[in-house]
Scaffold this motif. Structure first.
Motif, PDB file in Angstrom:
ATOM      1  N   GLU A  29       0.837  -1.207   0.000  1.00 24.25           N
ATOM      2  CA  GLU A  29       0.000   0.000   0.000  1.00 24.25           C
ATOM      3  C   GLU A  29       0.872   1.257   0.000  1.00 24.25           C
ATOM      4  O   GLU A  29       0.622   2.200  -0.760  1.00 24.25           O
ATOM      5  N   ASN A  32       2.490   1.675  -3.410  1.00 20.08           N
ATOM      6  CA  ASN A  32       1.519   2.218  -4.363  1.00 20.08           C
ATOM      7  C   ASN A  32       1.287   3.712  -4.139  1.00 20.08           C
ATOM      8  O   ASN A  32       1.101   4.465  -5.100  1.00 20.08           O
ATOM      9  N   GLU A  33       1.304   4.149  -2.882  1.00 16.41           N
ATOM     10  CA  GLU A  33       1.152   5.578  -2.586  1.00 16.41           C
ATOM     11  C   GLU A  33       2.328   6.378  -3.144  1.00 16.41           C
ATOM     12  O   GLU A  33       2.143   7.466  -3.683  1.00 16.41           O
ATOM     13  N   ARG A  34       3.532   5.844  -3.020  1.00 14.77           N
ATOM     14  CA  ARG A  34       4.718   6.524  -3.577  1.00 14.77           C
ATOM     15  C   ARG A  34       4.631   6.601  -5.102  1.00 14.77           C
ATOM     16  O   ARG A  34       4.965   7.610  -5.705  1.00 14.77           O
TER      17      ARG A  34
END
Length: 147
Positions: A29, A32-34
């Motif tokens: 998660e 994916n945010e990066r």
């Protein structure tokens, strides 16, 4: 806006829990945010997909052929070393495909030194942890801009 598909393969949902000496402590998660943050900065749309099911991975690659996807970034996990179905699906694509790995696969166990995907992808980035994905995103965009 360019559309880039990020595919995470088998066992990669366990980032942050598995072999932290190789993969660090960042969760999928958080990775994916990066990726999403860099995509926003670069002005591209990303879709991140993770699956532990080979058929599901192949089907998503097939959809990329016709759904407006401009490039693919793939970390196939262990599938990298033996999965010819995923290789064949990627070979169908006529768009840039960047293979990424968090760990430096050439410095690991001998079976990890071979990528069956390598002959059909545009390029490979490994050994930089989460930055491998970010470099992959930049590389995909460079490939698209060079067209």
């Amino acid at each position: 806006m360019k559309r880039i598909l990020v595919l995470h393969g088998i066992n990669l949902n366990m980032f942050g829990k598995r072999d932290r000496s190789q993969y660090g402590t960042m969760t999928l998660e958080a990775i994916n945010e990066r990726i999403a943050a860099l995509a926003q900065e670069l002005g591209v749309h990303v879709e991140c997909v993770q699956t532990n099911h080979e058929g599901e991975m192949v089907e998503r690659i097939h959809r990329a052929h016709d759904d407006g996807t401009d490039a693919v970034i793939i970390n196939a996990g262990a599938w990298t070393h033996y999965n010819y179905a995923i290789r064949d699906a990627l070979e169908i694509l006529q768009i840039p495909v960047i293979e990424v790995h968090m760990s430096h696969i050439q410095s690991r166990e001998p079976f990890r030194h071979t990528s069956v995907l390598a002959p059909v992808v545009t390029g490979q980035i490994s050994g930089f942890g989460v930055v491998s994905y970010l470099l992959g995103l930049r590389a995909a965009l460079e490939c698209l801009n060079a067209r």
